[in-house]
Design an enzyme around this catalytic site. Sequence first.
Site, PDB file in Angstrom:
ATOM      1  N   LYS A 181       0.862  -1.186   0.000  1.00 52.79           N
ATOM      2  CA  LYS A 181       0.000   0.000   0.000  1.00 52.79           C
ATOM      3  C   LYS A 181       0.895   1.230   0.000  1.00 52.79           C
ATOM      4  CE  LYS A 181      -1.525   2.943   2.117  1.00 52.79           C
ATOM      5  NZ  LYS A 181      -1.429   4.436   1.926  1.00 52.79           N
ATOM      6  N   GLU A 210       9.583   1.073  10.963  1.00 50.29           N
ATOM      7  CA  GLU A 210      10.587   2.128  10.799  1.00 50.29           C
ATOM      8  C   GLU A 210       9.831   3.437  10.941  1.00 50.29           C
ATOM      9  OE1 GLU A 210      12.330   5.116   9.682  1.00 50.29           O
ATOM     10  OE2 GLU A 210      12.271   4.384   7.621  1.00 50.29           O
ATOM     11  N   LEU A 211       9.973   4.064  12.112  1.00 53.81           N
ATOM     12  CA  LEU A 211       9.095   5.153  12.500  1.00 53.81           C
ATOM     13  C   LEU A 211       9.825   6.495  12.535  1.00 53.81           C
ATOM     14  CD1 LEU A 211       7.181   3.101  15.230  1.00 53.81           C
ATOM     15  CD2 LEU A 211       6.633   3.367  12.802  1.00 53.81           C
ATOM     16  N   CYS A 233      13.307  10.768   7.498  1.00 54.95           N
ATOM     17  CA  CYS A 233      13.364  10.410   8.919  1.00 54.95           C
ATOM     18  C   CYS A 233      14.801  10.447   9.428  1.00 54.95           C
ATOM     19  CB  CYS A 233      12.748   9.038   9.143  1.00 54.95           C
ATOM     20  SG  CYS A 233      13.450   7.740   8.107  1.00 54.95           S
ATOM     21  N   GLU A 257       9.632  16.319  14.915  1.00 55.70           N
ATOM     22  CA  GLU A 257      10.327  16.112  13.651  1.00 55.70           C
ATOM     23  C   GLU A 257       9.940  17.232  12.679  1.00 55.70           C
ATOM     24  OE1 GLU A 257      11.493  12.159  11.067  1.00 55.70           O
ATOM     25  OE2 GLU A 257       9.531  12.249  12.016  1.00 55.70           O
TER      26      GLU A 257
END
Length: 487
Positions: A184, A260-261, A294, A391
């Site tokens: 997705k 993986e954040l 990130c 962030e």
Amino acid sequence: MSDSREKEVVGAVHPQLFIGGQWRDAEGGRTFAVEDPSNGATLVEVADASVADGKAALDAAVAAQTDWAATPPRDRGEILRKAFEIITERADELALLMTLEMGKPIKEAKAEIAYGSEFFRWFSEEAVRISGRYSVAPNGATRLLTLKQPVGPCLMITPWNFPLAMGTRKIGPAIAAGCTMVVKPAALTPLSMLRLADILTEAGLPDGVLNIVTTTSTGKVMEPLIRDPRLRKLTFTGSTEVGRTLVEQSAEGLLRVSMELGGNAPFLVFDDADIDRAVEGAMLAKMRNIGEACTAANRFIVHEAVAEEFGTKLTEKMQALSVGRGTEDDIDVGPLVEAKQRDKVAELVDDAVGKGATVLTGGSAPEGEGYYYSPTVLSDVPLEARLAKEEIFGPVAPIFTFTEEADALRMANDTEFGLVAYAFTSDLSRAVRIYEGLETGMVGLNQGIVSNPAAPFGGVKASGFGREGGAEGIEEYLETKYVGIAL
């Protein structure tokens, strides 16, 4: 870049769902618009999948799993190698497509194509190195055999900021390991992934191994798949907030999960660092992908003795960057991906300035169409500023200062995130103390880029778990089976 060439590249994309090796419309013919962030214009309408469409994709992956797992490793590897070669041959076309849907400058898009394709080459070589072991039981009475087998059908949810590479570093090890998948892609940037489906089909990937579902209703369409007992693995790259929700949903089926954040990368500059080298590293760590990464340096933690020199030189570099539509070769900084992202960056900068930060350059969005934000350097940033904790995901470099080494390490670790950190020092002993003390999954020592297909990518704390790339990457898609053999 001519309009005709842009239309040709976009027109080569199948704007449909890819399920069981076939391109098909979404249920009810529903679509959504993919826009060019440089001007807000619609590039193409893409299929907007329903819950039933998502289930059909998982059905196809489940149906293909047994045969795909039995496919010889060499054959799986050769498909990946062929796909790598096709991507390399069509790098210019794929880079332009990426720039149009995401906004990054064309030279950055080409760099992502090179980086992303390398995951296919790397895992084409890992496919034939999946191994187990054989040993004698301590009492000598039996033999112990272990073997690795594919986890099974996987669900992959990828972000918008690296439209190709975030897919290849998940798809590559899954293909190598013998897993089928449903992918997705982000609704903001689905075109690169749809084009990748064509390439993998051309490379010989059997029907049903890869299925792609585009949708604006991610939660509604994905949750039934996550809760379906036939799914065996979930991998997600995106925000920590969404990651926590997905982990909760995955608990019902006890899925193998890779997350993986978010990140809040500190960039440490000590008083013994080569400042010119540190500034070069800072530009790479901050401005790769317009700061929408990130891994982007989020906090520049600089020794007070060199903070002014570092700030001045960094400002000069940032001021020299050209801003504009990324399709032109001489552009360094393209638009952010959408208005919402640009507005978030502006809020963070305004908050910092309101709390006492000084703007050395930038600090605002330029006039005109598109979602641009000027390259920005802030000095004297207070720790109370939101961007010390949040962030940024944009071209903004906030500079904080420290006096003692222990203070720098404490400031670096003062975040819930732990993806990557950067440190510049010429003192070897200090370097060891710092990289051992940093609470991150990755460290760039005297360099501003850590991403490498041959290395394990991933974080700790709220930045997630699991690794992508390196020898570790394929293990995320393998289960270990033990067989006890009686004599």
